[in-house]
Scaffold this active site. Structure first.
Site, PDB file in Angstrom:
ATOM      1  N   TYR A 189      -4.042  -0.402  -9.153  1.00 45.70           N
ATOM      2  CA  TYR A 189      -3.290  -1.023  -8.057  1.00 45.70           C
ATOM      3  C   TYR A 189      -2.145  -0.120  -7.588  1.00 45.70           C
ATOM      4  O   TYR A 189      -1.913   0.025  -6.391  1.00 45.70           O
ATOM      5  CB  TYR A 189      -2.742  -2.379  -8.501  1.00 45.70           C
ATOM      6  CG  TYR A 189      -2.270  -3.243  -7.354  1.00 45.70           C
ATOM      7  CD1 TYR A 189      -3.158  -4.071  -6.671  1.00 45.70           C
ATOM      8  CD2 TYR A 189      -0.936  -3.233  -6.947  1.00 45.70           C
ATOM      9  CE1 TYR A 189      -2.743  -4.867  -5.613  1.00 45.70           C
ATOM     10  CE2 TYR A 189      -0.504  -4.017  -5.882  1.00 45.70           C
ATOM     11  CZ  TYR A 189      -1.412  -4.833  -5.234  1.00 45.70           C
ATOM     12  OH  TYR A 189      -0.986  -5.612  -4.169  1.00 45.70           O
ATOM     13  N   HIS A 203       8.129  -3.526  -5.534  1.00 51.13           N
ATOM     14  CA  HIS A 203       7.546  -4.569  -6.373  1.00 51.13           C
ATOM     15  C   HIS A 203       7.068  -3.969  -7.692  1.00 51.13           C
ATOM     16  O   HIS A 203       6.328  -2.992  -7.706  1.00 51.13           O
ATOM     17  CB  HIS A 203       6.366  -5.231  -5.654  1.00 51.13           C
ATOM     18  CG  HIS A 203       6.792  -6.230  -4.625  1.00 51.13           C
ATOM     19  ND1 HIS A 203       5.964  -7.216  -4.140  1.00 51.13           N
ATOM     20  CD2 HIS A 203       7.983  -6.394  -3.993  1.00 51.13           C
ATOM     21  CE1 HIS A 203       6.613  -7.946  -3.249  1.00 51.13           C
ATOM     22  NE2 HIS A 203       7.837  -7.459  -3.140  1.00 51.13           N
ATOM     23  N   TYR A 227      -2.335 -13.284  -5.432  1.00 50.20           N
ATOM     24  CA  TYR A 227      -3.758 -13.296  -5.132  1.00 50.20           C
ATOM     25  C   TYR A 227      -4.349 -14.533  -5.790  1.00 50.20           C
ATOM     26  O   TYR A 227      -4.281 -14.669  -7.014  1.00 50.20           O
ATOM     27  CB  TYR A 227      -4.448 -12.048  -5.690  1.00 50.20           C
ATOM     28  CG  TYR A 227      -4.049 -10.750  -5.016  1.00 50.20           C
ATOM     29  CD1 TYR A 227      -4.899 -10.146  -4.091  1.00 50.20           C
ATOM     30  CD2 TYR A 227      -2.837 -10.123  -5.305  1.00 50.20           C
ATOM     31  CE1 TYR A 227      -4.551  -8.950  -3.470  1.00 50.20           C
ATOM     32  CE2 TYR A 227      -2.481  -8.925  -4.691  1.00 50.20           C
ATOM     33  CZ  TYR A 227      -3.344  -8.349  -3.772  1.00 50.20           C
ATOM     34  OH  TYR A 227      -2.995  -7.171  -3.157  1.00 50.20           O
ATOM     35  N   LYS A 270      -5.900  -0.746  -0.444  1.00 52.15           N
ATOM     36  CA  LYS A 270      -6.210   0.678  -0.561  1.00 52.15           C
ATOM     37  C   LYS A 270      -6.422   1.409   0.757  1.00 52.15           C
ATOM     38  O   LYS A 270      -6.448   2.642   0.780  1.00 52.15           O
ATOM     39  CB  LYS A 270      -7.477   0.858  -1.425  1.00 52.15           C
ATOM     40  CG  LYS A 270      -7.279   0.495  -2.875  1.00 52.15           C
ATOM     41  CD  LYS A 270      -6.403   1.491  -3.570  1.00 52.15           C
ATOM     42  CE  LYS A 270      -5.917   1.021  -4.907  1.00 52.15           C
ATOM     43  NZ  LYS A 270      -4.494   0.774  -4.999  1.00 52.15           N
ATOM     44  N   PRO A 288      -9.694  -5.192   2.133  1.00 56.40           N
ATOM     45  CA  PRO A 288      -8.243  -5.146   1.937  1.00 56.40           C
ATOM     46  C   PRO A 288      -7.773  -5.719   0.609  1.00 56.40           C
ATOM     47  O   PRO A 288      -6.582  -5.622   0.295  1.00 56.40           O
ATOM     48  CB  PRO A 288      -7.713  -5.984   3.111  1.00 56.40           C
ATOM     49  CG  PRO A 288      -8.841  -6.898   3.469  1.00 56.40           C
ATOM     50  CD  PRO A 288     -10.100  -6.134   3.196  1.00 56.40           C
TER      51      PRO A 288
END
Length: 394
Positions: free
Chosen positions: A385, A72, A201, A297, A293
């Protein structure tokens, strides 16, 4: 029985450390309380940072990940119905993440260890570390009703938050930092196609939601629920209806629903213990730290601990620099706290807090508006990220 490194726990961190050590010619034995099937039944994270992908390649267990994993280059934020994309590749100097389930990582590592002929003792009960402050630590455990002893040079505690490794350290030697959040994630695993080609998200007045995936045909969805909610109160129909309400209309309209194959509620907490070592015992992954979560990580932080410990053990056995092991906790904690900060931030800005007053709600919205509306802000999100670089040991 004697080995150089004894590893407690045959989850992904213990198996990855064991594979790296085996490939480097450092003998190791893994003790695991559960059966292989039980270990593989755990449903966990599925987003691998750039650094963890490289570490799996280094361990030579990357073949199936590269064939089946989904690379991704970005993810989306859905904020009150509006979608914004974070271009990870463009904003982080070309780095990406790979969607590949933790269960599959564990399966690959198990197969590699079996092929290598390295020993994993499953069903090892009552594991107990001894003489950690000496040059000759050892473990005792019960197997088939008989007490066994494993002598070693060093012990790696890769046995999770509830494991024995951290409990073996005197309480007065540890400092604990913790934050418990007033909500959890209700997660559903389903054999349905993903609603979007990248993760989404979502922040919504009804609460947070996440659209994730394990493959092109298996999805993992989450909705924020009160910490006291019970899984039994959530039928599949109720879950899908609630998820649709929290997504932008164009996503909700194309969401494919289906029967859940796993459903659970995960509480959210931040937890760090300092130091991460005691004598010749080294805490790895969830044994030393837990992250919400939201920032993806948990598994990735365990991998960076593994990388650090592996490098230090190589310096010890190959170059005689055992004094470097004293830096394990210091090096790991620098990266741990940065990951804790990012996970805390993602959790703080995307969830609805039950006690938030109007001022806090406006600050939360302004925080999101700034970071998403600024290239510098989006770059900060992206570089955290995809994962901060591993610290080199010199």
């Amino acid at each position: 029985m004697k080995t150089q490194v004894a590893i407690i726990g045959a989850g992904p961190s213990g198996l990855l450390l064991g594979q790296l050590l085996h490939n480097a010619g450092i003998t190791n034995v893994i003790l695991e309380r559960q059966s292989p099937d039980y270990v593989l039944s755990r449903i966990r994270a599925g987003v691998l940072e750039h650094g963890m992908v490289e570490l799996l390649r280094k361990a030579n267990v990357h073949q199936r990940m590269e064939a089946e994993g989904l690379v991704h280059e970005g993810f989306e934020l859905a904020l009150n119905g509006q979608r914004a994309r974070i271009d990870l590749k463009a904003l982080s100097g070309g780095r990406t993440v790979t969607v590949y389930g933790q269960t599959e990582v564990t399966r690959d590592l198990m197969a590699a260890r079996e092929q290598a002929g390295a020993l994993t003792v499953y069903g090892a009960n009552e594991v107990q570390p001894h003489d950690l402050k000496t040059s000759a630590p050892y473990l005792t455990y019960e197997l088939d009703g008989q007490v066994q002893r494993l002598d070693c040079d060093y012990i790696a505690g890769c046995d999770g938050f509830h494991g024995i490794a951290r409990q073996a350290i005197p309480a007065e030697a540890l400092k604990i930092f913790e934050r418990v959040y007033p909500f959890g994630w209700l997660g559903v695993l389903a054999d349905t196609p993903p609603v979007n080609e990248e993760l989404v998200y979502a922040s919504h007045p009804r609460g947070f939601a996440l659209c994730s995936m394990r493959s092109a045909t298996r999805t993992r969805y989450y909705v924020q629920v009160d910490a006291n909610e019970q899984v039994a109160d959530w039928s599949d129909e109720r879950f899908w209806d609630e998820l649709k309400l929290r997504l932008p209309e164009d996503l909700a309209s194309r969401l494919v629903t289906g029967p859940s194959i796993e459903k659970s509620i995960a509480p959210l907490r931040s937890f760090v213990v300092e130091p991460m070592q005691y004598g010749r015992l080294f805490l790895v992954g969830d044994a030393a730290h837990i992250v919400p979560p939201t920032g993806a990580k948990g598994l990735n932080l365990a991998a960076s601990d593994v990388s650090t410990l592996f490098d230090l053990l190589c310096e010890t056995y190959q170059n005689g620099r055992s004094e470097l092991l004293e830096r394990y906790s210091e090096v790991c904690l620098r990266r741990v706290w940065k990951a804790e900060r990012f996970s805390w931030w993602m959790t703080s800005v995307l969830h609805r807090f039950p006690d938030a007053d109007p001022f806090s709600q406006r600050i939360q919205q302004a925080e999101l508006d700034y970071f998403v509306g600024s290239e510098a802000g989006r770059r900060t999100i992206a570089e955290n990220y995809v994962g901060l670089p591993y610290e080199k040991i010199e």
